[in-house]
Design a protein around this motif. Structure first.
Motif, mmCIF file in Angstrom:
data_model
loop_
_atom_site.group_PDB
_atom_site.id
_atom_site.type_symbol
_atom_site.label_atom_id
_atom_site.label_comp_id
_atom_site.label_asym_id
_atom_site.label_seq_id
_atom_site.Cartn_x
_atom_site.Cartn_y
_atom_site.Cartn_z
ATOM 1 N N ALA A 361 112.019 74.102 60.957
ATOM 2 C CA ALA A 361 112.971 75.420 61.077
ATOM 3 C C ALA A 361 112.167 76.728 60.845
ATOM 4 N N GLY A 362 111.103 76.650 60.409
ATOM 5 C CA GLY A 362 110.239 78.003 60.056
ATOM 6 C C GLY A 362 110.841 78.729 58.756
ATOM 7 N N CYS A 363 111.602 78.165 57.886
ATOM 8 C CA CYS A 363 112.037 78.443 56.678
ATOM 9 C C CYS A 363 111.055 79.176 56.149
ATOM 10 N N ARG A 364 111.326 80.383 55.227
ATOM 11 C CA ARG A 364 110.114 80.939 54.384
ATOM 12 C C ARG A 364 110.805 81.509 52.915
ATOM 13 N N TYR A 378 118.145 77.589 52.405
ATOM 14 C CA TYR A 378 117.140 78.032 52.957
ATOM 15 C C TYR A 378 117.315 79.366 53.608
ATOM 16 N N THR A 379 116.564 80.448 53.484
ATOM 17 C CA THR A 379 116.623 81.579 54.474
ATOM 18 C C THR A 379 115.495 82.052 55.052
ATOM 19 N N ASN A 380 115.672 83.129 55.767
ATOM 20 C CA ASN A 380 114.387 83.524 56.701
ATOM 21 C C ASN A 380 113.876 82.592 57.765
ATOM 22 N N CYS A 381 114.623 81.754 58.259
ATOM 23 C CA CYS A 381 114.059 80.736 59.177
ATOM 24 C C CYS A 381 113.950 81.165 60.557
ATOM 25 N N SER A 382 112.683 81.216 60.939
ATOM 26 C CA SER A 382 112.349 81.808 62.334
ATOM 27 C C SER A 382 112.829 81.044 63.545
ATOM 28 N N CYS A 383 112.943 79.723 63.331
ATOM 29 C CA CYS A 383 113.482 79.073 64.463
ATOM 30 C C CYS A 383 115.093 78.817 64.568
ATOM 31 N N ILE A 384 115.766 79.410 63.677
ATOM 32 C CA ILE A 384 117.138 79.584 63.621
ATOM 33 C C ILE A 384 117.524 80.708 63.854
ATOM 34 N N SER A 385 118.493 81.111 65.012
ATOM 35 C CA SER A 385 118.980 82.468 65.411
ATOM 36 C C SER A 385 120.307 82.382 65.701
ATOM 37 N N LYS A 386 121.178 83.361 64.946
ATOM 38 C CA LYS A 386 122.530 83.481 64.827
ATOM 39 C C LYS A 386 122.953 84.965 65.109
ATOM 40 N N GLY A 388 121.821 87.076 67.156
ATOM 41 C CA GLY A 388 120.585 87.922 67.111
ATOM 42 C C GLY A 388 119.849 87.996 66.001
ATOM 43 N N LEU A 389 120.218 87.455 64.823
ATOM 44 C CA LEU A 389 119.628 87.674 63.405
ATOM 45 C C LEU A 389 118.833 86.307 63.206
ATOM 46 N N VAL A 390 117.806 86.424 62.459
ATOM 47 C CA VAL A 390 117.140 85.136 61.732
ATOM 48 C C VAL A 390 118.338 84.493 60.901
ATOM 49 N N GLY A 391 118.372 83.169 61.094
ATOM 50 C CA GLY A 391 119.497 82.355 60.361
ATOM 51 C C GLY A 391 118.753 81.771 59.110
ATOM 52 N N SER A 392 119.757 81.037 58.540
ATOM 53 C CA SER A 392 119.563 80.211 57.344
ATOM 54 C C SER A 392 119.928 78.688 57.618
ATOM 55 N N ALA A 393 119.792 77.802 56.453
ATOM 56 C CA ALA A 393 120.226 76.515 56.551
ATOM 57 C C ALA A 393 120.537 76.067 55.084
ATOM 58 N N ALA A 539 105.699 79.045 55.047
ATOM 59 C CA ALA A 539 104.974 80.344 54.663
ATOM 60 C C ALA A 539 105.031 80.535 53.138
ATOM 61 N N PRO A 540 104.349 81.264 52.761
ATOM 62 C CA PRO A 540 104.051 81.470 51.054
ATOM 63 C C PRO A 540 105.642 81.468 50.443
ATOM 64 N N LEU A 541 105.807 80.742 49.279
ATOM 65 C CA LEU A 541 107.145 80.547 48.725
ATOM 66 C C LEU A 541 107.664 81.820 48.020
ATOM 67 N N GLN A 542 109.036 82.298 48.547
ATOM 68 C CA GLN A 542 109.643 83.140 47.913
ATOM 69 C C GLN A 542 111.161 82.535 47.501
ATOM 70 N N VAL A 543 111.408 82.794 46.114
ATOM 71 C CA VAL A 543 112.578 82.496 45.773
ATOM 72 C C VAL A 543 113.627 83.217 45.208
ATOM 73 N N ASN A 544 114.795 83.297 45.697
ATOM 74 C CA ASN A 544 116.042 84.161 45.254
ATOM 75 C C ASN A 544 116.927 83.314 44.286
ATOM 76 N N ARG A 545 117.140 83.958 43.133
ATOM 77 C CA ARG A 545 118.004 83.113 42.216
ATOM 78 C C ARG A 545 119.401 83.739 42.130
ATOM 79 N N SER A 546 120.370 83.119 42.291
ATOM 80 C CA SER A 546 121.741 83.804 42.280
ATOM 81 C C SER A 546 122.508 83.247 41.275
#
Length: 546
Positions: A361-364, A378-386, A388-393, A539-546
């Motif tokens: 899904a191209g998630c980064r 997962y966010t910033n997924c280049s293969c997922i579009s909703k 017109g924006l880059v989607g998540s999963a 892609a290089p791993l980026q982590v968001n913590r919430s």
């Protein structure tokens, strides 16, 4: 007498325990497939081998049963069944831990139905525990994850222990009950005094066998039972898998439905059929008419099941593609990443399309629950579009969107089972009344033919048919392993219609062959390499913590 009633109780408990083993095996089929990478044909063959020993010995035992100490003979047989059930759990203890893609890391007649039902309920309970509960801790999978494998082996230990316990009383029963009926002895004392060798040399066995097989009504009744039993054998083996795939159920829930609804329904049908037979004292013609009526009504109830199910889910690169230029797994948005095609960590995109892995899904980026340290999405997924924006999963499959069909399906399948089961007792009475001079032997022939022509080939044929509906295979050691995705429409028709046993053209044109040798592009690997990557990010791993 009290001894006779206690014997009936013990025999009912023994049948329940033995059939618990058989029922539990069928309830664990889909889990064993996933654990060891088996096709449906192979798992069907595994279920069929359960009938081999019975088939080889049943005719001789049915004829010579009165010449031995029957209670002790039954007890020894039960001990063998117990040992066999213990051996069935052995693969778990001699193989390593399960590795998944973690780029993160009447009375007796009724008892014969209750036994498998309890087996499915036992399967429902045991499959909620992780397969390696005795080997590893801290597993991040849940039983809703498609990679989940339950503790299939644990139920065999429970069932084996119950069979061994039920065998104990048989070693203390006398050879014969004090008031046992002896009328049948006068007919065949000279035959039963023969040894097995003399029995065969004097050609009495083939004479009796041919006398039964040449009886047209007997043969037709048995062949009708063979047709019904072949269907039951296939459905009993793969019904759980069907419910899992069609309605996105867990293996535990699917087994609970079968054990708590479908099998008790069949038991009700057997009891009702026997009660009607006794109440109206039916003749042979009336028994035949009742069997025909029951099966006709069953067909009417089963026909709508062909249309009650879910369509195949949309899986990117498998059943869904925005461009016809790319094959399985080959999406333009992730071609530069060379995602490992053997990876299997399904995610559901915000566009409601399922992807085989986060990499596909191209998630980064990923988001984690800071307190639970568990994956949120997962966010910033280049293969997922909703929009017109880059989607998540989110982790896991998208599942099916037709759960409203589930309740009607369960109700209709239960009613069909009740109606079909009403013919069980009348058809059995036909066997006994057609050949009164060979009752015991005729029943032995009946069960032998049922095993050879129905219970042994049935699961294999159904499994082979189900394999033709697979659209994405896992591969291990350059061979097909477990199926990851099925064509749900074909699967549904295969379950009810045996016509799918013929090849659907070239199945290889519809089957995705996974290339296990493909390696990812290091430039796309997340920090720490692919082995430790969360879901195979692209892609290089980026982590968001919430």
């Amino acid at each position: 007498s009290g001894a006779a009633r206690f014997f009936v109780f013990c025999h009912g408990f023994l049948q329940l325990s033995q059939l618990l083993v058989s029922g539990y095996l069928k309830s664990s089929i889909s889990t064993i497939e996933r654990r060891y990478g088996l096709s449906s044909q192979t798992s069907g063959l595994l279920a069929s081998f359960n009938e081999v020993g019975n088939t080889l010995l049943i005719v001789f035992i049915s004829y010579f049963g009165s010449r031995v100490h029957r209670p002790r003979f039954i007890g020894c047989g039960a001990i063998l069944v117990s040992l066999a059930a213990f051996l069935m759990s052995l693969p778990h203890f001699i193989t390593g831990p399960y590795e998944y893609d973690q780029s993160i890391a009447r009375i007796l007649f009724s008892v014969t139905v209750i036994g498998p039902g309890v087996g499915f309920m036992l399967g429902s309970t045991m499959l909620r525990f992780y397969v390696d509960i005795d080997k590893v801790t801290g597993v991040q999978l849940t039983n809703k994850d498609p990679r989940w494998v339950g503790a299939w082996w644990l139920g065999f230990l429970v069932a084996a222990s119950l069979v061994a316990l039920s065998a104990v009383p048989y070693f203390f029963f006398p050879r014969e009950m004090p008031k046992e009926v002896r009328e049948l002895r006068s007919r065949s004392e000279h035959v039963q005094s023969l040894s097995l060798t003399q029995f065969i040399k004097r050609k009495y066995f083939p004479l009796v066998l041919l006398r039964n097989l040449r009886h047209p009504v007997f043969l037709l009744v048995v062949l009708a039972q063979v047709n019904l039993s072949a269907m039951v054998a296939g459905l009993a083996t793969f019904m759980g898998k069907f419910l899992e795939r069609q309605f996105s159920l867990t293996a535990s829930l699917a087994n609970m439905i079968i054990g708590a609804v479908n099998i008790p329904g069949a038991m009700v049908g057997i009891v009702v059929g026997g009660a009607i037979l006794k109440r109206f004292q039916m003749s042979l013609k009336q028994c035949s008419a009742m069997c025909v009526l029951g099966m006709f009504l069953c067909l009417l109830m089963a026909f709508p099941l062909l249309f009650l199910g879910c369509p195949t889910q949309e899986v990117a690169g498998v059943t869904y593609s925005e461009s016809s230029e790319f094959g399985h797994h080959a999406l333009e948005c992730n071609l530069q990443c060379n995602c490992p095609e053997k990876a299997y960590n399904p995610i559901c995109g915000s566009n409601t399309i399922e992807y085989i892995s986060p990499c596909s899904a191209g998630c980064r980026m990923i988001s984690l629950w800071i307190f639970l340290s568990s994956l949120q999405n997962y966010t910033n997924c280049s293969c997922i579009s909703k929009n017109g924006l880059v989607g998540s999963a989110k982790p896991g499959t998208c599942g099916t969107s037709c759960f409203h069909f589930f309740l009607p399906f369960v109700v209709l399948s239960c009613l069909a089972g009740i109606l079909a089961s009403t013919s069980h007792t009348p058809s059995f009475m036909l066997i006994l009344r057609i050949q009164p001079e060979d009752k015991s032997f005729a029943v032995g022939i009946q069960f032998m033919l049922l095993r050879v022509l129905a219970w042994m080939p049935g699961p294999v044929l159904y499994g082979s048919a189900i394999d033709t509906t697979c659209i994405l295979w896992e591969k291990k050691c350059n061979r097909k392993a477990a199926c990851r995705y099925y064509d749900n429409n074909l699967f549904r028709w295969c379950r009810v219609h045996a016509g799918c046993l013929t090849p659907w053209g070239s199945s290889s044109n519809r089957t995705a062959q996974l290339d296990t040798q493909k390696t990812p592009n290091p430039a796309c690997a997340p920090q720490g390499g692919w082995k430790g990557a969360v879901g195979g990010l692209s892609a290089p791993l980026q982590v968001n913590r919430s």
